[in-house]
Design a protein around this motif. Structure first.
Motif, PDB file in Angstrom:
ATOM      1  N   VAL A 286      74.562   0.030 -34.177  1.00  0.00           N
ATOM      2  CA  VAL A 286      73.774   0.909 -33.307  1.00  0.00           C
ATOM      3  C   VAL A 286      72.836   0.054 -32.474  1.00  0.00           C
ATOM      4  O   VAL A 286      71.918  -0.586 -32.998  1.00  0.00           O
ATOM      5  CB  VAL A 286      72.988   1.953 -34.119  1.00  0.00           C
ATOM      6  N   LYS A 287      73.067   0.039 -31.171  1.00  0.00           N
ATOM      7  CA  LYS A 287      72.270  -0.738 -30.221  1.00  0.00           C
ATOM      8  C   LYS A 287      71.210   0.146 -29.581  1.00  0.00           C
ATOM      9  O   LYS A 287      71.497   1.244 -29.109  1.00  0.00           O
ATOM     10  CB  LYS A 287      73.188  -1.307 -29.132  1.00  0.00           C
ATOM     11  N   ASN A 288      69.973  -0.351 -29.552  1.00  0.00           N
ATOM     12  CA  ASN A 288      68.864   0.399 -28.965  1.00  0.00           C
ATOM     13  C   ASN A 288      68.611  -0.079 -27.539  1.00  0.00           C
ATOM     14  O   ASN A 288      68.135  -1.198 -27.322  1.00  0.00           O
ATOM     15  CB  ASN A 288      67.597   0.216 -29.804  1.00  0.00           C
ATOM     16  N   ARG A 289      68.919   0.769 -26.566  1.00  0.00           N
ATOM     17  CA  ARG A 289      68.640   0.465 -25.157  1.00  0.00           C
ATOM     18  C   ARG A 289      67.431   1.231 -24.642  1.00  0.00           C
ATOM     19  O   ARG A 289      67.205   1.315 -23.428  1.00  0.00           O
ATOM     20  CB  ARG A 289      69.872   0.789 -24.304  1.00  0.00           C
ATOM     21  N   LEU A 290      66.668   1.825 -25.554  1.00  0.00           N
ATOM     22  CA  LEU A 290      65.436   2.510 -25.180  1.00  0.00           C
ATOM     23  C   LEU A 290      64.279   1.520 -25.136  1.00  0.00           C
ATOM     24  O   LEU A 290      64.403   0.378 -25.588  1.00  0.00           O
ATOM     25  CB  LEU A 290      65.120   3.625 -26.180  1.00  0.00           C
ATOM     26  N   SER A 291      63.143   1.985 -24.665  1.00  0.00           N
ATOM     27  CA  SER A 291      61.930   1.159 -24.664  1.00  0.00           C
ATOM     28  C   SER A 291      61.064   1.451 -25.885  1.00  0.00           C
ATOM     29  O   SER A 291      59.902   1.058 -25.935  1.00  0.00           O
ATOM     30  CB  SER A 291      61.132   1.409 -23.389  1.00  0.00           C
ATOM     31  N   GLU A 292      61.615   2.177 -26.853  1.00  0.00           N
ATOM     32  CA  GLU A 292      60.886   2.535 -28.067  1.00  0.00           C
ATOM     33  C   GLU A 292      61.814   2.389 -29.259  1.00  0.00           C
ATOM     34  O   GLU A 292      63.041   2.310 -29.112  1.00  0.00           O
ATOM     35  CB  GLU A 292      60.382   3.981 -27.962  1.00  0.00           C
ATOM     36  N   THR A 293      61.241   2.370 -30.448  1.00  0.00           N
ATOM     37  CA  THR A 293      62.028   2.260 -31.663  1.00  0.00           C
ATOM     38  C   THR A 293      62.912   3.480 -31.841  1.00  0.00           C
ATOM     39  O   THR A 293      62.529   4.596 -31.487  1.00  0.00           O
ATOM     40  CB  THR A 293      61.096   2.105 -32.882  1.00  0.00           C
TER      41      THR A 293
END
Length: 570
Positions: A89-96
């Protein structure tokens, strides 16, 4: 749900704009503000997911949603029982961010709850989930960080059984029910904190007063209104967030979009219903079709034929239908009757069937809230004060924990709660349709543990409507201590709902084995619905070491305190 060092900020929710259908996932981007990557079925044992922001237009206004693989819902994950799956799972958001696999039995560090089972997925980071799939059935997944579930981070899971299932079908469709708002989730919560009934546009009116006075008498009506006023509550306050801001979606589409699931005449069709909403209960029926319920929360139940069922947030039900006409409406009205989701079962695209009018909006009574016999003025003001402050003589009534006494976070207590297992629920009684109840749900297997619980833990669901504060035993999560279980023990959990709201209670990592009123095993579930004024018990085997979340699955109730940690230790 996000847990910071101050033990705050546990949240949950949902939205939608992609689509699930057929034997896999059909994608619709006709009302996307930008071209969305088609939602699709992902199969096998190796998966790549990414969480990012995507522009959507669901209601005619362009808004950002947080999405999984740029689709709403996220991709259907189709696994096989017994396999070991790996999900990056890759996080491309600016938050956790995070992903929780709702209802799945897995190691604590794979459960996806920041602050308990892991630290969360930081921006630009990837977290690798890997676990063996130990069950089969219909489930779903969602973020447990911030308000991201409300904002779009969710999707369906189907786990194909290793052994032949105890029923047959020819075709299947997922029916995922959700609630979408163009408002920011944080703005919705802020409004509820300032005015808890902000979204209740159906408060009693002068004409309602005169109607009740004619039907019930002026004295009874005045006493009834006085009682509700003294409790600072409203008998029409069935849902904290209503159709005033929500658009109710079926597989990501509003009622006007007419999501369609196809069938051929003569087929048995399996419908896998998932309530992935943030704050909404749905009452589901297919006019002209009986539904045979065959599974609840992914677990087989003895088949039961019904016309309608209520599905709480986070629950799943599998039903089998045998359509003979060309088209049928799948109708899912919100419990407060402020709106509905709707789609069609049809032999071809473009067909529709009549859409029923929503049922009348029901009103709560004192009996609904576990105060039987107190309707229409039978409880005077002195009794009300005693009820508020926990000083009544409880010798013949429900006992309450001392932490509720003189507690500014507790505005009421149920004096005479009952299990209500045979009660269809507010708004569904005596409606001329056969409505599913918990008493109808019987697992196809015996109690999987078999032991009598060695001890009982009683917890009260508490709240203060005016302050929009929610808790267990009048203690919000930030002030609470963990519920500690010994590894391997069998415990009985008794829940008492002291509030006027429904609460779907979800224990992570372990099954909840619901009992009947005589203490006999009834049905295995991962989410236990608690209507107002109810007292229900279930057994839990503490067979999973670690720190686990235990909470109301209504997003804003969890966020404002109805959450506990369950810690299973050696």
């Amino acid at each position: 749900m996000q847990l910071k060092s101050s033990r705050r900020n546990f949240i949950k929710g949902i939205t939608a704009a992609g689509i699930v259908g057929g034997l896999g996932l059909r994608s619709f981007d006709a009302f996307s503000a930008v071209s969305l990557m088609p939602s699709r079925t992902l199969t096998g044992t190796d998966f790549d997911l990414f969480i990012s922001e995507t522009l959507l237009n669901i209601t005619g206004k362009t808004r950002y949603a947080k999405t999984i693989n740029a689709g709403l819902p996220g991709p259907l994950l189709r696994w096989k029982e017994g396999d070991t799956v790996t999900l990056r799972v890759k996080n491309r958001l600016s938050e956790t961010t995070s992903i929780h696999w709702h209802g799945l039995i897995l190691p604590a560090n794979m459960d996806g709850v920041p602050g308990l089972s892991f630290h969360g997925i930081e921006p630009d980071e990837t977290y690798v989930y890997s676990f063996q799939v130990k069950q089969n059935g219909t489930y779903w997944y969602h973020s447990h960080s911030g308000l991201q579930e409300q904002e779009g981070v969710y999707g369906p899971i189907i786990i194909d059984a290793a052994e032949p299932e105890p029923f047959v079908w020819d075709r299947e469709h997922i029916v995922m029910l959700t609630d979408w708002s163009d408002e920011k989730a944080s703005d919705i919560l802020a409004k509820l904190k300032k005015q808890s009934d902000y979204y209740n546009f159906a408060k009693p009116t002068v004409s309602d007063f005169f109607r009740d006075a004619r039907e019930k008498g002026l004295g009874n009506t005045l006493a009834d209104r006085k009682m509700w006023a003294e409790m600072k509550m409203n008998p029409t306050d069935l849902a904290d967030v209503s159709g005033a801001t929500y658009t109710y979606l079926m597989n990501g589409q509003g009622p006007g979009k007419n999501w369609t699931g196809l069938f051929r005449k003569g087929e048995k069709v399996r419908l896998r219903f998932i309530n992935g909403s943030a704050m909404s209960y749905f009452d589901v029926r297919i006019p002209g079709l009986k539904m045979t319920v065959v599974a609840a929360d992914g677990q087989y139940v003895t088949p039961v034929s019904v016309d309608e069922f209520r599905i709480a947030a986070a629950e799943t039900y599998d039903v089998i239908v045998e359509p003979v006409d060309d088209a049928y409406t799948i109708f899912a009205q919100s419990m407060d009757r402020s709106g509905y989701a709707r789609g069609t079962l049809a032999v071809r695209e473009g067909l529709s069937a009549p859409v029923p009018a929503p049922d009348p909006r029901p009103w709560l009574t004192m009996d609904d809230m576990g105060m039987g016999g107190m309707d229409h003025g039978s409880m005077d003001h002195s009794q009300m004060q005693s009820m508020d402050h926990g000083t009544m003589d409880h010798s013949q009534m429900q006992q309450h924990p001392a932490s509720e006494t003189d507690n500014p976070l507790v505005d009421m207590q149920a004096m005479m709660p009952t299990a209500k297992l045979s009660d269809p629920g507010i708004g569904l009684r005596n409606n001329g349709r056969k409505v599913l109840t918990y008493a109808d749900l019987k697992s196809t297997f015996e109690d999987p543990d078999g032991r009598e619980p060695s001890r009982t833990i009683e917890l009260h669901l508490t709240g203060h409507m005016e302050k929009f504060a929610w808790s267990f035993n009048g203690i919000k999560f930030s002030d609470s201590e963990p519920v500690t279980l010994r590894y391997g023990e069998r415990v009985r959990i008794v829940l008492v709902n002291d509030t006027m709201m429904t609460h779907p209670i979800h224990l992570h990592g372990m099954w909840s084995d619901l009992e009947d009123e005589q203490g006999n095993f009834l049905v295995r579930k991962h989410t236990i619905d608690m209507p107002p004024g109810s007292r229900r018990s279930y057994r839990v085997t503490a067979d999973a070491l670690g720190r686990w979340a235990y909470h109301c699955h209504l997003l804003f109730h969890m966020e404002t305190g109805m959450f506990r940690e369950v810690r299973v230790i050696e």
